[in-house]
Design a protein around this motif. Structure first.
Motif, mmCIF file in Angstrom:
data_model
loop_
_atom_site.group_PDB
_atom_site.id
_atom_site.type_symbol
_atom_site.label_atom_id
_atom_site.label_comp_id
_atom_site.label_asym_id
_atom_site.label_seq_id
_atom_site.Cartn_x
_atom_site.Cartn_y
_atom_site.Cartn_z
ATOM 1 N N ALA A 40 0.815 -1.214 0.000
ATOM 2 C CA ALA A 40 0.000 0.000 0.000
ATOM 3 C C ALA A 40 0.849 1.264 0.000
ATOM 4 O O ALA A 40 0.365 2.339 -0.299
ATOM 5 N N ASP A 41 2.123 1.147 0.331
ATOM 6 C CA ASP A 41 2.970 2.322 0.477
ATOM 7 C C ASP A 41 3.683 2.663 -0.834
ATOM 8 O O ASP A 41 4.888 2.577 -0.933
ATOM 9 N N MET A 60 7.817 -2.027 -13.308
ATOM 10 C CA MET A 60 8.249 -3.423 -13.407
ATOM 11 C C MET A 60 7.599 -4.332 -12.383
ATOM 12 O O MET A 60 7.444 -5.510 -12.633
ATOM 13 N N ALA A 61 7.243 -3.837 -11.221
ATOM 14 C CA ALA A 61 6.690 -4.678 -10.156
ATOM 15 C C ALA A 61 5.245 -5.014 -10.496
ATOM 16 O O ALA A 61 4.336 -4.224 -10.275
ATOM 17 N N TYR A 62 5.029 -6.200 -11.033
ATOM 18 C CA TYR A 62 3.714 -6.594 -11.534
ATOM 19 C C TYR A 62 2.626 -6.478 -10.476
ATOM 20 O O TYR A 62 1.534 -6.019 -10.752
ATOM 21 N N ASN A 63 2.942 -6.847 -9.239
ATOM 22 C CA ASN A 63 1.925 -6.833 -8.187
ATOM 23 C C ASN A 63 1.573 -5.425 -7.717
ATOM 24 O O ASN A 63 0.607 -5.241 -6.996
ATOM 25 N N LEU A 66 -0.806 -1.392 -10.905
ATOM 26 C CA LEU A 66 -2.013 -0.572 -10.877
ATOM 27 C C LEU A 66 -2.000 0.449 -9.756
ATOM 28 O O LEU A 66 -2.361 1.612 -9.961
ATOM 29 N N SER A 67 -1.561 0.046 -8.570
ATOM 30 C CA SER A 67 -1.543 1.005 -7.466
ATOM 31 C C SER A 67 -0.488 2.086 -7.706
ATOM 32 O O SER A 67 -0.721 3.257 -7.412
ATOM 33 N N ARG A 73 -0.732 9.100 -11.110
ATOM 34 C CA ARG A 73 -1.738 9.973 -11.728
ATOM 35 C C ARG A 73 -2.390 10.890 -10.689
ATOM 36 O O ARG A 73 -2.630 12.059 -10.963
ATOM 37 N N LYS A 74 -2.641 10.362 -9.492
ATOM 38 C CA LYS A 74 -3.284 11.166 -8.441
ATOM 39 C C LYS A 74 -2.411 12.333 -7.996
ATOM 40 O O LYS A 74 -2.930 13.380 -7.617
#
Length: 92
Positions: A40-41, A60-63, A66-67, A73-74
């Motif tokens: 989450a960080d 690169m970090a697939y997991n 999206l976050s 963008r935010k």
């Protein structure tokens, strides 16, 4: 269930029922983030990246793609975001 009981293009949505003791996707996400707080960080990392003023960002970090993309963008990053995903079945 749709692959067993359904026809082509059928989609089955589970009905959340207290009697079935099902867990919603949002509850699964909350439990995952509680046990993996580093997932989450990404905001602090996104702020550091934006401060460097890159022309493009490669994720690169697939997991966390999206976050990380959402956090960038935010906070106002408007440049291109690139990522790659490899289909292991196609790798010889």
């Amino acid at each position: 269930m749709s692959c067993i009981f359904g026809e082509n293009r059928d989609i089955f949505f589970p009905k959340l029922s207290k009697a079935l003791h099902l867990v919603s996707f949002s509850d699964i996400a909350v439990k995952y983030l509680e046990t993996n707080p580093e997932a989450a960080d990404v905001r602090s990392e996104a702020l550091e990246i934006k401060a460097a003023d890159p022309e493009v960002i490669f994720l690169m970090a697939y997991n966390q793609m999206l976050s990380a993309a959402g956090s960038l963008r935010k906070i106002g990053y408007k440049g291109p975001l690139l990522a790659i995903s490899i289909d292991e079945q196609r790798v010889a």
